[in-house]
Design an enzyme around this catalytic site. Structure first.
Site, short mmCIF file in Angstrom:
data_model
loop_
_atom_site.label_atom_id
_atom_site.label_comp_id
_atom_site.label_asym_id
_atom_site.label_seq_id
_atom_site.Cartn_x
_atom_site.Cartn_y
_atom_site.Cartn_z
N ARG A 248 56.85 38.86 39.46
CA ARG A 248 57.40 39.22 40.77
C ARG A 248 58.86 39.63 40.68
NH1 ARG A 248 54.54 35.06 45.17
NH2 ARG A 248 52.79 36.46 45.56
N LYS B 4 32.63 32.85 49.97
CA LYS B 4 32.18 32.63 51.35
C LYS B 4 32.29 33.85 52.25
CE LYS B 4 33.32 27.68 51.32
NZ LYS B 4 34.06 26.59 52.01
N GLY C 53 43.98 37.16 44.47
CA GLY C 53 44.23 36.37 43.27
C GLY C 53 43.10 36.39 42.27
N GLY D 89 47.47 37.30 50.94
CA GLY D 89 47.14 37.31 52.35
C GLY D 89 47.45 38.63 53.04
#
Length: 398
Positions: free
Chosen positions: A36, A197, A354, A377
């Site tokens: 990063r 999921k 990820g 996100g």
């Protein structure tokens, strides 16, 4: 586009407040992965080369509005200096007299790193007073933290309305790549969505069936879709309480003309462990005492054939339990196919999340993808079709 870049800003002699994401892994005081930090180099370099003075603003961890010494950004100074190759000055606060004095005295060719924004509760509340204090430190605001763009915080949206604002190089690259992938893509457009999921990716799936030509579903969520079609998935990971929802998505896809591609063959095992005895069978023939752990070779052939017809690919989530050998076979094979086509100039490939990044790295395919987002996100919310506050703020600056 609606937002400005560094190229459109007069940076000479200006203090540039740069929102970055310095959430890097640490062991003690040592940065163990500086990815990063390295990704910020182009933005900082270009500001310095244009005669500007970069002032870095970032959160770190979750101190919940309190000063937590273990979450101070001070310990990152050596790694940042090593990456940027210039002196880095640290200010023990991100607002008030200490921060203002450091900003006022910043020498040409140096970088200022401010303390953790989340030491103030007002950061996550988008407190206007905190945003004004941030704005007082600089002449220009530059957001280079796409990974935080889904949060309406003082340092990501509040301050953007108070200063001339632009996107940094990392933010710019991310937005250009995402626009090319889902905004105005070359078609046919294929999406690969995997993971455990359906419930965590409902908005994503609902948005994609309206946007893409082919939607490949893998991983545990594929089992839920198979179950929704009345197929016995044995002891496989599946959300049986979500089968009606999965059926609704299948119906919606029919109406929008999106082809949903589910596994026609699967790899099953009786144990969830590395190198467990396994076999391949039709998706409709999973033994009642077995669990589906990977997509089968016939299905991979079908996915690869779709890629050969496509011009753009979006990828989020693995096709199986890739972390455990040999159940990453399908994910790795499809990833390598996508990478090879990208390298040959036949396919634009954008991936994020990820598990996705980890899987592509394990496949040795990541470096050939057009763009890989590490935003988590924010990437997912963009794929869901949601407005990202940090991006919207850049387009609304007066």
């Amino acid at each position: 586009m609606g937002w400005q870049t560094l190229d459109q800003m007069d940076l000479a002699g200006k203090r540039v407040l740069v929102r970055v994401d310095l959430n890097v892994p640490l062991e003690g005081d040592t940065v163990t992965d500086d990815t990063r930090i390295q990704r910020l180099v182009p933005t900082v370099r270009d500001i310095l080369n244009a005669g500007g003075k970069p002032i870095l603003l970032s959160h770190f961890g979750r101190p919940k509005g309190k000063h937590v010494p273990e979450m101070s950004l001070r310990k990152l100074v050596p790694a940042i200096e090593a990456a940027f190759g210039v002196p880095v000055v640290f200010a023990a606060d991100c607002r008030g007299p200490a921060a203002q004095a450091a900003a006022d005295s910043l020498a040409d060719g140096s970088v200022l790193l401010l303390e953790n924004t989340r030491f103030y509760a007002g950061e996550e509340k988008n407190d206007p007073d905190l945003a004004r204090d941030f704005a007082a430190l600089a002449d220009i605001y530059c957001n280079d933290a796409f990974s935080c763009a889904h949060r309406a915080h003082a340092s990501t949206t509040g301050v953007a309305h108070l200063l001339p604002s632009c996107a940094g190089r990392l933010m710019q690259a991310e937005l250009v790549a995402l626009e090319a992938a889902l905004g105005k893509p070359e078609r046919p457009l294929i999406a690969v969505v995997g993971g455990a999921k359906v419930s965590t990716k409902l908005d994503l799936l609902s948005n994609l069936v309206e946007k893409v030509d082919h939607l490949v579903i893998g991983g545990g969520m594929a089992n839920t879709f198979l179950a929704a079609q009345g197929i016995d998935v044995g002891k496989s990971l599946a959300e049986h309480d979500m089968t009606d929802t999965a059926a609704d998505i299948l119906t919606k896809a029919e109406k929008t003309g999106c082809e949903i591609v589910l596994p026609t063959d699967v790899v099953v095992a009786r144990e969830f462990r590395e190198n467990a005895p396994h076999e391949t069978c039709a998706a409709t023939a999973c033994p009642s005492d077995a669990m589906i752990l990977d997509t089968g070779p016939e299905s991979v052939t079908r996915i690869n054939a779709l890629m050969e017809q496509a011009r753009t690919l979006i990828w989020n989530g693995p096709l199986g339990a890739f972390e455990i050998a040999p159940f990453g076979t399908a994910t790795f094979a499809a990833a390598r196919k996508a990478a090879a086509m990208t390298k040959a100039g036949q396919l634009v490939t954008v991936a994020g999340g990820g598990d996705t990044v980890a899987a592509l790295n394990m496949a040795g395919a990541a470096h050939d993808f057009t763009y890989i987002s590490t935003a988590g996100g924010a990437f997912l919310e963009w794929m869901e079709g949601k407005t990202l506050p940090g991006v919207a703020a850049l387009t609304q600056t007066e």
